[in-house]
Design a protein around this motif. Structure first.
Motif, short mmCIF file in Angstrom:
data_model
loop_
_atom_site.label_atom_id
_atom_site.label_comp_id
_atom_site.label_asym_id
_atom_site.label_seq_id
_atom_site.Cartn_x
_atom_site.Cartn_y
_atom_site.Cartn_z
N UNK A 319 27.08 -2.70 -9.62
CA UNK A 319 28.15 -2.06 -10.38
C UNK A 319 27.95 -2.07 -11.88
N UNK A 320 27.20 -3.06 -12.37
CA UNK A 320 26.98 -3.13 -13.81
C UNK A 320 25.57 -2.70 -14.21
N UNK A 321 24.81 -2.18 -13.23
CA UNK A 321 23.42 -1.82 -13.50
C UNK A 321 23.32 -0.45 -14.16
N UNK A 322 22.46 -0.36 -15.16
CA UNK A 322 22.26 0.91 -15.86
C UNK A 322 21.54 1.94 -15.01
N UNK A 323 21.00 1.50 -13.87
CA UNK A 323 20.31 2.43 -12.97
C UNK A 323 21.15 2.81 -11.76
N UNK A 324 22.44 2.52 -11.78
CA UNK A 324 23.27 2.75 -10.60
C UNK A 324 23.27 4.22 -10.17
N UNK A 325 23.19 5.13 -11.12
CA UNK A 325 23.23 6.55 -10.76
C UNK A 325 21.93 7.05 -10.15
N UNK A 326 20.82 6.35 -10.39
CA UNK A 326 19.54 6.79 -9.82
C UNK A 326 19.07 5.88 -8.68
N UNK A 327 19.71 4.72 -8.53
CA UNK A 327 19.34 3.79 -7.47
C UNK A 327 20.52 3.61 -6.53
N UNK A 328 21.50 2.84 -6.96
CA UNK A 328 22.69 2.64 -6.15
C UNK A 328 22.58 1.52 -5.14
N UNK A 329 21.36 0.98 -4.93
CA UNK A 329 21.19 -0.08 -3.94
C UNK A 329 21.41 0.43 -2.52
N UNK A 330 20.84 -0.24 -1.55
CA UNK A 330 20.99 0.15 -0.15
C UNK A 330 22.36 -0.29 0.34
N UNK A 331 23.21 0.68 0.63
CA UNK A 331 24.56 0.39 1.07
C UNK A 331 24.58 -0.24 2.47
N UNK A 332 23.59 0.10 3.30
CA UNK A 332 23.53 -0.48 4.64
C UNK A 332 23.17 -1.96 4.57
N UNK A 333 22.22 -2.32 3.70
CA UNK A 333 21.87 -3.74 3.55
C UNK A 333 23.05 -4.53 2.98
N UNK A 334 23.75 -3.93 2.03
CA UNK A 334 24.92 -4.58 1.45
C UNK A 334 25.97 -4.85 2.54
N UNK A 335 26.20 -3.86 3.38
CA UNK A 335 27.20 -3.98 4.45
C UNK A 335 26.77 -5.01 5.48
N UNK A 336 25.50 -4.98 5.85
CA UNK A 336 25.00 -5.92 6.85
C UNK A 336 25.09 -7.36 6.35
N UNK A 337 24.85 -7.53 5.04
CA UNK A 337 24.84 -8.88 4.48
C UNK A 337 26.21 -9.44 4.13
N UNK A 338 27.16 -8.54 3.81
CA UNK A 338 28.45 -9.01 3.29
C UNK A 338 29.67 -8.46 4.01
N UNK A 339 29.50 -7.38 4.77
CA UNK A 339 30.65 -6.72 5.37
C UNK A 339 31.31 -5.74 4.43
N UNK A 340 30.78 -5.60 3.20
CA UNK A 340 31.32 -4.68 2.20
C UNK A 340 30.22 -3.71 1.80
N UNK A 341 30.38 -2.43 2.14
CA UNK A 341 29.32 -1.47 1.84
C UNK A 341 29.23 -1.12 0.36
#
Length: 359
Positions: A319-341
């Motif tokens: 959320x605070x990364x300057x590359x969020x618009x070109x990267x965004x992180x893997x939402x599936x990995x985030x969801x699998x790891x935390x339950x929050x996509x």
């Protein structure tokens, strides 16, 4: 902190449609846990035509016919031809083991522009171990040769795990020798049956190293390279270009378009064999059912999609990364790891520079 605002929904660039869950292999990483069907609830030919009509009404994306093994669906070439006639760019993802000269001619006649074949090892032993079928590698190579003789363009897809990361260069070299148009690497997302492969997932440091290597290879090989399920690659592209004093500019159309990292719900979505729409095949969130809703209704109005398009809603360091618009992180990995996509990508070692503006 940079504030990045929601973007309006635009036409999708890519739609992956799991036309069937049936498969002749039993690959350890597959999200589908597929076996030979039939599977109840698989969409009919008529419903498939209707969905393709609805997709074409929203845009003219690349439509990936995937599975399972799409060649096990009897009407696959009818569906492909219908999409072609609508002006959609039809491609197909297969394992290569079922391709015959007759099948290759049908692929060509239906207007399929490219076929992807999965190659997950530099040799038969390693590929077959991953695919859990002895002889799969040999059959895939035979299928590739048949495609080439028929004049069908193909690319190789490789899922990167601990079992083959040391072979990455050898696999790329073999793909080039085969005459592939492109090599796409996929960084393992441990969902579905791949949950069993959590110990095969590479760590954040290995992740960064493989993406730096892949970026370097882009400048050295004669085929197109693309990283999928690896959103940080689009940060790496920009960081390395900046070091060279270059600006990253890419075409945003065609079969190898480079746009941004995680596309799920933004310019890409996945349609299951039952017609359930998800942000991607690995992020198993029901965003709408095409048995009752239209593709446009889901694409434009899904609450999950709207949230994914709001970069100011991303959490943690994403959320605070300057590359969020070109990267965004893997939402599936985030969801699998935390339950929050919307949580931060768990396999990223980059520490954001607060307030900086790149991208």
């Amino acid at each position: 902190m940079n504030r990045v605002h929601p973007q309006e929904s635009s036409a999708p660039r890519l739609v992956a449609w799991e036309v069937t869950r049936s498969c002749n292999l039993n690959c350890v990483h597959c999200r589908a846990a597929a076996e030979r069907g039939p599977y109840p609830g698989e969409l009919s030919t008529e419903k498939g035509f209707e969905i393709l009509d609805q997709i074409a009404d929203v845009g003219k994306p690349i439509v990936i016919l995937t599975g399972g093994e799409p060649l096990l669906r009897k009407d696959i070439f009818d569906l492909a031809l219908h999409g072609t006639r609508l002006g959609l760019r039809m491609v197909m993802a297969i394992n290569g083991t079922l391709v015959t000269p007759e099948i290759a001619e049908k692929i060509k006649a239906s207007g399929i522009q490219r076929v992807s074949v999965s190659l997950d090892g530099a040799n038969a032993e390693d590929h077959d171990r991953f695919r859990k079928v002895q002889g799969a590698y040999r059959s895939s190579l035979q299928g590739i040769e048949v495609l080439k003789k028929a004049g069908v363009e193909f690319q190789a897809n490789t899922t990167i795990t601990r079992h083959n990361i040391e072979q990455a260069q050898d696999i790329l070299d073999s793909v080039i020798r085969m005459g592939a148009a492109a090599h796409h690497i996929f960084l393992l997302v441990p969902t579905g049956r791949a949950k069993e492969l959590t110990n095969q997932e590479i760590d954040a440091l290995e992740y960064e190293k493989i993406l730096l290597w892949f970026n370097d290879m882009q400048r050295k090989v004669p085929i197109h390279l693309k990283a999928t399920c690896a959103p940080h690659f689009y940060r790496v592209l920009r960081q390395e270009a900046h070091k060279r004093g270059e600006k990253v500019t890419y075409e945003t159309h065609g079969l190898d378009a480079v746009t941004r990292g995680c596309l799920g719900g933004i310019s890409f979505c996945f349609v299951s064999y039952e017609g359930i729409v998800q942000p991607c095949g690995y992020l198993e969130l029901n965003c709408g059912d095409l048995k009752g809703a239209t593709f446009r209704e889901v694409w434009e109005n899904s609450g999950v999609f709207r949230k994914l398009r709001d970069f100011s809603a991303y959490q943690g360091k994403c959320g605070r990364c300057e590359y969020v618009k070109v990267c965004g992180g893997c939402r599936a990995r985030a969801y699998e790891g935390t339950g929050d996509f919307m949580a931060e990508e768990p396999l990223c070692m980059y520490q954001p520079a607060r307030g900086a503006g790149h991208g």
